[in-house]
Motif scaffolding. Sequence first.
Motif, PDB file in Angstrom:
ATOM      1  N   GLU A   1      57.146  46.490  40.284  1.00  0.00           N
ATOM      2  CA  GLU A   1      57.510  45.076  40.436  1.00  0.00           C
ATOM      3  C   GLU A   1      56.521  44.337  41.331  1.00  0.00           C
ATOM      4  O   GLU A   1      56.279  43.150  41.170  1.00  0.00           O
ATOM      5  N   LYS A   2      55.912  45.046  42.263  1.00  0.00           N
ATOM      6  CA  LYS A   2      54.914  44.448  43.162  1.00  0.00           C
ATOM      7  C   LYS A   2      53.806  43.765  42.365  1.00  0.00           C
ATOM      8  O   LYS A   2      53.342  42.693  42.714  1.00  0.00           O
ATOM      9  N   TYR A   3      53.398  44.383  41.274  1.00  0.00           N
ATOM     10  CA  TYR A   3      52.313  43.828  40.477  1.00  0.00           C
ATOM     11  C   TYR A   3      52.806  42.740  39.539  1.00  0.00           C
ATOM     12  O   TYR A   3      52.157  41.721  39.359  1.00  0.00           O
ATOM     13  N   ARG A   4      53.962  42.962  38.921  1.00  0.00           N
ATOM     14  CA  ARG A   4      54.495  41.995  37.958  1.00  0.00           C
ATOM     15  C   ARG A   4      54.702  40.622  38.579  1.00  0.00           C
ATOM     16  O   ARG A   4      54.517  39.611  37.947  1.00  0.00           O
ATOM     17  N   SER A   5      55.114  40.590  39.836  1.00  0.00           N
ATOM     18  CA  SER A   5      55.430  39.311  40.465  1.00  0.00           C
ATOM     19  C   SER A   5      54.262  38.739  41.259  1.00  0.00           C
ATOM     20  O   SER A   5      54.364  37.656  41.807  1.00  0.00           O
ATOM     21  N   GLY A   6      53.140  39.452  41.300  1.00  0.00           N
ATOM     22  CA  GLY A   6      51.993  38.984  42.074  1.00  0.00           C
ATOM     23  C   GLY A   6      51.070  38.079  41.276  1.00  0.00           C
ATOM     24  O   GLY A   6      51.230  37.896  40.073  1.00  0.00           O
ATOM     25  N   ASN A   7      50.106  37.510  41.973  1.00  0.00           N
ATOM     26  CA  ASN A   7      49.105  36.660  41.335  1.00  0.00           C
ATOM     27  C   ASN A   7      47.733  37.291  41.467  1.00  0.00           C
ATOM     28  O   ASN A   7      47.429  37.948  42.465  1.00  0.00           O
ATOM     29  N   CYS A   8      46.906  37.070  40.480  1.00  0.00           N
ATOM     30  CA  CYS A   8      45.541  37.574  40.465  1.00  0.00           C
ATOM     31  C   CYS A   8      44.729  36.868  41.551  1.00  0.00           C
ATOM     32  O   CYS A   8      44.766  35.644  41.663  1.00  0.00           O
ATOM     33  N   GLY A   9      43.997  37.647  42.334  1.00  0.00           N
ATOM     34  CA  GLY A   9      43.172  37.087  43.392  1.00  0.00           C
ATOM     35  C   GLY A   9      41.918  36.395  42.888  1.00  0.00           C
ATOM     36  O   GLY A   9      41.185  35.791  43.667  1.00  0.00           O
ATOM     37  N   ILE A  10      41.659  36.453  41.585  1.00  0.00           N
ATOM     38  CA  ILE A  10      40.476  35.791  41.024  1.00  0.00           C
ATOM     39  C   ILE A  10      40.877  34.509  40.292  1.00  0.00           C
ATOM     40  O   ILE A  10      40.445  33.421  40.649  1.00  0.00           O
ATOM     41  N   CYS A  11      41.736  34.625  39.283  1.00  0.00           N
ATOM     42  CA  CYS A  11      42.107  33.432  38.502  1.00  0.00           C
ATOM     43  C   CYS A  11      43.381  32.765  39.022  1.00  0.00           C
ATOM     44  O   CYS A  11      43.724  31.672  38.588  1.00  0.00           O
TER      45      CYS A  11
ATOM     46  N   LEU B   1      37.007  43.372  36.155  1.00  0.00           N
ATOM     47  CA  LEU B   1      35.943  44.142  35.517  1.00  0.00           C
ATOM     48  C   LEU B   1      34.617  43.383  35.425  1.00  0.00           C
ATOM     49  O   LEU B   1      33.577  43.909  35.825  1.00  0.00           O
ATOM     50  N   PRO B   2      34.603  42.139  34.944  1.00  0.00           N
ATOM     51  CA  PRO B   2      33.320  41.433  34.838  1.00  0.00           C
ATOM     52  C   PRO B   2      32.656  41.135  36.185  1.00  0.00           C
ATOM     53  O   PRO B   2      31.444  40.974  36.253  1.00  0.00           O
ATOM     54  N   THR B   3      33.441  41.055  37.249  1.00  0.00           N
ATOM     55  CA  THR B   3      32.848  40.742  38.553  1.00  0.00           C
ATOM     56  C   THR B   3      32.087  41.933  39.112  1.00  0.00           C
ATOM     57  O   THR B   3      31.157  41.763  39.888  1.00  0.00           O
ATOM     58  N   GLY B   4      32.527  43.139  38.745  1.00  0.00           N
ATOM     59  CA  GLY B   4      31.850  44.346  39.210  1.00  0.00           C
ATOM     60  C   GLY B   4      32.211  44.767  40.620  1.00  0.00           C
ATOM     61  O   GLY B   4      31.851  45.852  41.056  1.00  0.00           O
ATOM     62  N   ALA B   5      32.916  43.909  41.344  1.00  0.00           N
ATOM     63  CA  ALA B   5      33.286  44.226  42.729  1.00  0.00           C
ATOM     64  C   ALA B   5      34.431  43.322  43.167  1.00  0.00           C
ATOM     65  O   ALA B   5      34.660  42.262  42.583  1.00  0.00           O
ATOM     66  N   CYS B   6      35.120  43.739  44.200  1.00  0.00           N
ATOM     67  CA  CYS B   6      36.178  42.909  44.768  1.00  0.00           C
ATOM     68  C   CYS B   6      35.531  41.679  45.408  1.00  0.00           C
ATOM     69  O   CYS B   6      34.631  41.814  46.243  1.00  0.00           O
TER      70      CYS B   6
ATOM     71  N   TYR C   1      33.779  47.832  41.627  1.00  0.00           N
ATOM     72  CA  TYR C   1      34.906  47.954  40.696  1.00  0.00           C
ATOM     73  C   TYR C   1      35.347  49.407  40.558  1.00  0.00           C
ATOM     74  O   TYR C   1      36.535  49.687  40.431  1.00  0.00           O
ATOM     75  N   SER C   2      34.417  50.334  40.604  1.00  0.00           N
ATOM     76  CA  SER C   2      34.746  51.758  40.438  1.00  0.00           C
ATOM     77  C   SER C   2      35.696  52.274  41.522  1.00  0.00           C
ATOM     78  O   SER C   2      36.342  53.296  41.347  1.00  0.00           O
ATOM     79  N   GLU C   3      35.804  51.577  42.646  1.00  0.00           N
ATOM     80  CA  GLU C   3      36.709  51.992  43.721  1.00  0.00           C
ATOM     81  C   GLU C   3      38.085  51.335  43.614  1.00  0.00           C
ATOM     82  O   GLU C   3      38.977  51.636  44.398  1.00  0.00           O
ATOM     83  N   LEU C   4      38.252  50.435  42.651  1.00  0.00           N
ATOM     84  CA  LEU C   4      39.549  49.798  42.455  1.00  0.00           C
ATOM     85  C   LEU C   4      40.454  50.725  41.651  1.00  0.00           C
ATOM     86  O   LEU C   4      39.993  51.473  40.794  1.00  0.00           O
ATOM     87  N   SER C   5      41.726  50.691  41.945  1.00  0.00           N
ATOM     88  CA  SER C   5      42.712  51.493  41.228  1.00  0.00           C
ATOM     89  C   SER C   5      43.265  50.642  40.083  1.00  0.00           C
ATOM     90  O   SER C   5      43.836  49.579  40.322  1.00  0.00           O
ATOM     91  N   VAL C   6      43.078  51.104  38.855  1.00  0.00           N
ATOM     92  CA  VAL C   6      43.532  50.339  37.691  1.00  0.00           C
ATOM     93  C   VAL C   6      44.821  50.949  37.160  1.00  0.00           C
ATOM     94  O   VAL C   6      44.903  52.149  36.925  1.00  0.00           O
ATOM     95  N   ARG C   7      45.824  50.101  36.998  1.00  0.00           N
ATOM     96  CA  ARG C   7      47.118  50.540  36.465  1.00  0.00           C
ATOM     97  C   ARG C   7      47.364  49.824  35.143  1.00  0.00           C
ATOM     98  O   ARG C   7      47.246  48.611  35.062  1.00  0.00           O
TER      99      ARG C   7
END
Length: 124
Positions: A3-13, A37-42, A49-55
């Motif tokens: 639920e933490k992710y479902r109710s959150g907002n993207c930090g980019i868009c 993914l297109p940004t390549g980094a936080c 990006y490779s250090e980000l955890s993708v769910r």
Amino acid sequence: MDEKYRSGNCGICLGRIGDESVAECPCGMIFHDACALPTGACPYCSRPYSELSVRKPDRARCPVCGRYIKGNSCLCGAVLPWPDGTFTCSCGASVDGEDPVCSSCGAVYELTRFDAGGGKRKER
């Protein structure tokens, strides 16, 4: 998906995450995976990006349009069979996937099979 992710907002868009794939940075920021993914980094701490955890979401994608689906029907109109080969007609009746005509309301469904490579072939 948590639920933490479902109710959150993207930090980019800044859009709502919903049931989409989410990338979480160790710094605590979350993003749509499609935005990160297109940004390549936080964009906040510069971790790659490779250090980000993708769910991935807990739902399957529609083989016709690619949207995430809930249940056995998609917004594009595709109706996917349950594991037993049946599906639910819009009238609520159960329909056998091998004979895709609803015995209750007469609705006729197009039977499309997908091969292992993702290609489709129409059968009815």
